[in-house]
Design a protein around this motif. Structure first.
Motif, short mmCIF file in Angstrom:
data_model
loop_
_atom_site.label_atom_id
_atom_site.label_comp_id
_atom_site.label_asym_id
_atom_site.label_seq_id
_atom_site.Cartn_x
_atom_site.Cartn_y
_atom_site.Cartn_z
N ARG A 199 0.80 -1.23 0.00
CA ARG A 199 0.00 0.00 0.00
C ARG A 199 0.83 1.28 0.00
NH1 ARG A 199 -4.52 -1.73 4.52
NH2 ARG A 199 -6.04 -2.64 3.09
N ILE A 200 2.12 1.17 0.29
CA ILE A 200 2.97 2.36 0.36
C ILE A 200 2.86 3.15 -0.94
CG2 ILE A 200 5.35 3.21 0.46
CD1 ILE A 200 5.98 0.95 2.36
N ARG A 201 2.64 4.44 -0.80
CA ARG A 201 2.44 5.27 -1.99
C ARG A 201 3.23 6.57 -1.92
NH1 ARG A 201 -3.28 8.04 -3.63
NH2 ARG A 201 -2.76 8.69 -5.74
N TYR A 202 2.93 7.39 -0.92
CA TYR A 202 3.55 8.72 -0.84
C TYR A 202 5.02 8.65 -0.47
CZ TYR A 202 -1.30 10.24 -1.05
OH TYR A 202 -2.60 10.43 -1.44
N GLU A 203 5.43 7.59 0.23
CA GLU A 203 6.83 7.44 0.62
C GLU A 203 7.69 6.95 -0.54
OE1 GLU A 203 4.25 7.56 4.04
OE2 GLU A 203 4.23 6.32 2.24
N ASP A 204 7.08 6.57 -1.63
CA ASP A 204 7.78 6.11 -2.83
C ASP A 204 7.70 7.22 -3.88
OD1 ASP A 204 8.62 4.91 -5.21
OD2 ASP A 204 7.75 2.97 -4.71
N PRO A 205 8.83 7.74 -4.35
CA PRO A 205 8.80 8.83 -5.34
C PRO A 205 8.12 8.44 -6.64
CG PRO A 205 11.03 7.94 -5.10
CD PRO A 205 10.21 7.38 -3.98
N ARG A 206 7.96 7.13 -6.88
CA ARG A 206 7.28 6.67 -8.09
C ARG A 206 5.77 6.63 -7.92
NH1 ARG A 206 10.66 1.20 -8.25
NH2 ARG A 206 9.90 1.35 -6.10
N GLY A 207 5.29 6.88 -6.72
CA GLY A 207 3.85 6.91 -6.46
C GLY A 207 3.16 5.60 -6.80
N ASP A 208 2.07 5.70 -7.55
CA ASP A 208 1.29 4.52 -7.93
C ASP A 208 2.12 3.49 -8.68
OD1 ASP A 208 -1.21 4.55 -6.88
OD2 ASP A 208 -2.19 5.49 -8.58
N PHE A 209 3.04 3.97 -9.50
CA PHE A 209 3.81 3.05 -10.32
C PHE A 209 4.71 2.16 -9.46
CE2 PHE A 209 3.01 6.83 -13.02
CZ PHE A 209 2.18 6.22 -13.95
N GLY A 210 5.28 2.74 -8.41
CA GLY A 210 6.09 1.94 -7.50
C GLY A 210 5.24 0.92 -6.75
N ARG A 211 4.06 1.34 -6.36
CA ARG A 211 3.16 0.42 -5.66
C ARG A 211 2.75 -0.75 -6.55
NH1 ARG A 211 -2.23 2.65 -2.93
NH2 ARG A 211 -2.57 3.35 -5.07
N GLN A 212 2.53 -0.47 -7.81
CA GLN A 212 2.16 -1.54 -8.74
C GLN A 212 3.28 -2.57 -8.86
OE1 GLN A 212 1.27 0.78 -12.22
NE2 GLN A 212 -0.55 1.68 -11.29
N ILE A 213 4.53 -2.10 -8.84
CA ILE A 213 5.68 -3.02 -8.89
C ILE A 213 5.68 -3.93 -7.67
CG2 ILE A 213 8.19 -3.16 -8.76
CD1 ILE A 213 8.27 -0.55 -10.43
#
Length: 309
Positions: A199-213
């Motif tokens: 679920r992490i989203r805002y802490e990842d600079p890639r946002g949604d795309f990082g979460r999808q990975i």
């Protein structure tokens, strides 16, 4: 995340069959019968038919190897809450080409919510009208039919991981969320940790795309863990969790045909992502705006893969 979930169904069913055979060989027929009943019960709970898409002129057949599409909905659904679809992945499958294309749709994409008469974030469609409204909205957004859907309750997903005694993933980025730290490299996750990780989203600079990975990594980890022999001994518990947390309009016959005919398709999955869009706020609400030309190209790619004009 949706070809992986469909793989999940296929591999679990294959394991069940293998487990029953092994149990019969060792003469434990009573338990095998119980397991078989659990399997049928889980399938009854999982199956949730919906109206067929009106974007198809002719019916399709998995058995005849017609190209088909699937929408994977990862839903954050809790007690007394219809939930929203945190994950929306569209897959197109072309059996004769032995290829799969997978598109992740950013949850904040601004679009028409078909049947609700509003223009808002695409992930609101499920909250407004369940799987059918989500499907209709995605069909309109991509101008293509959605033949099947798989809905996964992400809140219950952690129970499946705990049943497997956790999973291992290779994290590609050091991440911290509140009291949880996920270092870069190979990490072990229990059910709760895996849910937070996904679920992490805002802490990842890639946002949604990082979460999808990360969500794709978790699905693959569950598949890998589920194929070992120790997991077969817990298949009854796994089936119970599947039945409670997954819904799909795939029938048993269709799942059997997928298992039989499409075993090698997971080796040729092409990942498609939106890369040229931008974001902005309207009345304090943040939206993602796809690039018009890129969206047009993606539509054509998916429709061509389905052999549609």
């Amino acid at each position: 995340m949706m070809m992986e979930d469909k793989k999940w169904f296929k591999q679990k069913k294959y394991q069940i069959t293998l487990g029953i055979v092994l149990l019969l060989v060792f003469g434990v027929g009573g338990y095998a019968f119980s397991l078989y009943n659990s399997f049928n019960s889980a399938l009854d709970n999982i199956h949730e038919p919906i109206n067929k898409t009106d974007k198809r002129e002719n019916d399709i057949s998995i058995k005849k190897q017609d190209p088909f599409s699937v929408l994977l909905l990862g839903v954050d659904e809790r007690a007394n809450d219809s939930g929203r679809s945190d994950t929306m992945i569209v897959m197109t499958v072309n059996p004769k080409e032995e290829s799969v294309k997978m598109l992740s749709i950013p949850r904040d994409t601004k679009t028409e919510i078909v049947g609700n008469g509003t223009v808002e974030k695409i992930n609101h469609a499920y909250a407004r009208g369940g799987a059918e409204m989500a499907i209709a909205t995605v069909e309109n957004f991509l101008d293509m039919p959605i033949d099947y859907y798989v809905k996964v309750n992400m809140e219950g997903f952690k129970d499946i991981i705990d049943t497997l005694n956790g999973v291992t993933v290779v994290n590609d980025m050091d991440l911290t969320y509140k009291n949880y730290h996920f270092p870069k490299g190979e990490i072990e996750l229990n059910g709760k940790e895996a849910l937070i990780f996904s679920r992490i989203r805002y802490e990842d600079p890639r946002g949604d795309f990082g979460r999808q990975i990360r969500q794709k990594q978790l699905i693959q980890a569950v598949l890998d863990k589920g194929t070992n022999l120790s997991s077969l001994l817990k298949i009854d518990d796994i089936l119970g969790n599947l039945g409670d947390n997954i819904k799909t309009n795939f029938t048993l016959t269709e799942m059997l045909n997928i298992q039989k005919q499409y075993k090698s398709l997971n080796k040729s999955i092409e990942q498609i992502q939106f890369e040229k869009g931008n974001g902005g706020k309207e009345a304090g609400v943040w939206y993602y705006y796809p690039d018009a030309n890129e969206l047009s190209e993606i539509k054509q790619t998916l429709k061509s893969h389905l052999l549609l004009k």
